[in-house]
Design an enzyme around this catalytic site. Sequence first.
Site, short mmCIF file in Angstrom:
data_model
loop_
_atom_site.label_atom_id
_atom_site.label_comp_id
_atom_site.label_asym_id
_atom_site.label_seq_id
_atom_site.Cartn_x
_atom_site.Cartn_y
_atom_site.Cartn_z
N LEU A 119 135.16 50.33 -21.21
CA LEU A 119 134.34 49.46 -22.04
C LEU A 119 133.88 48.22 -21.27
CD1 LEU A 119 136.65 49.86 -25.15
CD2 LEU A 119 134.36 50.84 -24.89
N PRO A 120 132.84 47.52 -21.78
CA PRO A 120 132.19 46.48 -20.97
C PRO A 120 132.91 45.15 -20.80
CG PRO A 120 130.69 47.37 -22.65
CD PRO A 120 132.05 47.85 -22.98
N THR A 134 137.33 46.79 -17.04
CA THR A 134 137.72 45.64 -16.24
C THR A 134 137.76 44.43 -17.16
OG1 THR A 134 136.70 46.54 -14.25
CG2 THR A 134 137.16 44.18 -14.27
N LYS A 148 141.90 44.64 -9.61
CA LYS A 148 140.48 44.95 -9.77
C LYS A 148 139.62 43.69 -9.67
CE LYS A 148 136.73 47.25 -10.67
NZ LYS A 148 136.45 47.97 -11.91
#
Length: 298
Positions: free
Chosen positions: A67-68, A98, A173
Amino acid sequence: MSHVGVIGIGNMGNHMARNLLKNGHELSVYDLSETVLHKLKSHSSKVTVCKNPREVAEQSEVVLTMLPNNDIVLDTYLRDDGVLKGATKGKILVDSSTTAPSVSKKVFEHANKNNVEFIDAPVSGGVIGAENQTLTFMVGGAESTMKRVEKVLLSMGKRAVHCGDVGSGQAAKICNNMLLAISMIGTSECLNLGIKLGLNPKTLTDIINTSTGRCWSSDSYNPVPNMLPNVPSSNDYKGGFSTDLVLKDLGLAQDAATDTHSTIFLGALSHQIYSTLSNNGFGNKDFAYVYQFLKGNK
């Protein structure tokens, strides 16, 4: 674990879902776009389209979310028809979005209360890695949980690395993507300079890729059009990793640096550069578009 739920069928999630299918898994899927859902459904009879995240969790042994941003991840897991309302003991939740490490920790706390296992597992490799099943998963959470879903992860990638406790995958990340943004800007600046000095871009790229300047942005995701096939720069910078998404990740790095009193001069400058691109209307372009912006194509 043959039945996997996938929530978020975007540029990354779509390829990841298709690789799960290719490797023998049945899927329950959810996305806000009915178009992408029905396209995936038409691809395989092993796809079940669900009406909300809760239904995905009820049908699946493992639920993967891609998901964004922070808010959408929290909403997807915690809302009344969210993942945690459908997840029961024995199921495993994997967030490959992320986000800030704090988001993973919050979801974990709620999952833990329900005796449901949760790991954060953001990925590196981009859309090309998602398509070619060469992603690296950076995993935060119990190593035993990672081992239980490792075969699922390796149906979408080539490597799963245990980074530590919940949130540590996201920490890795954030650091990786900050370096990616910095290297893309640096690669773009150098190629632009060389071309203006009269060098052939292919010759300069070949030199860089056999010399000390070589990096992923030069040899696998070159920002100059037609240097490489099947990368966004050779397709009008469509698809791939959007400027708005890299801007979001650089914002997460900024927040993390503030929280930990870390100095990130180049990270902060990269955030300003991509913010400028976004503010000039290039937010939907792949982040390699910074090359065109530096050329003066504004």
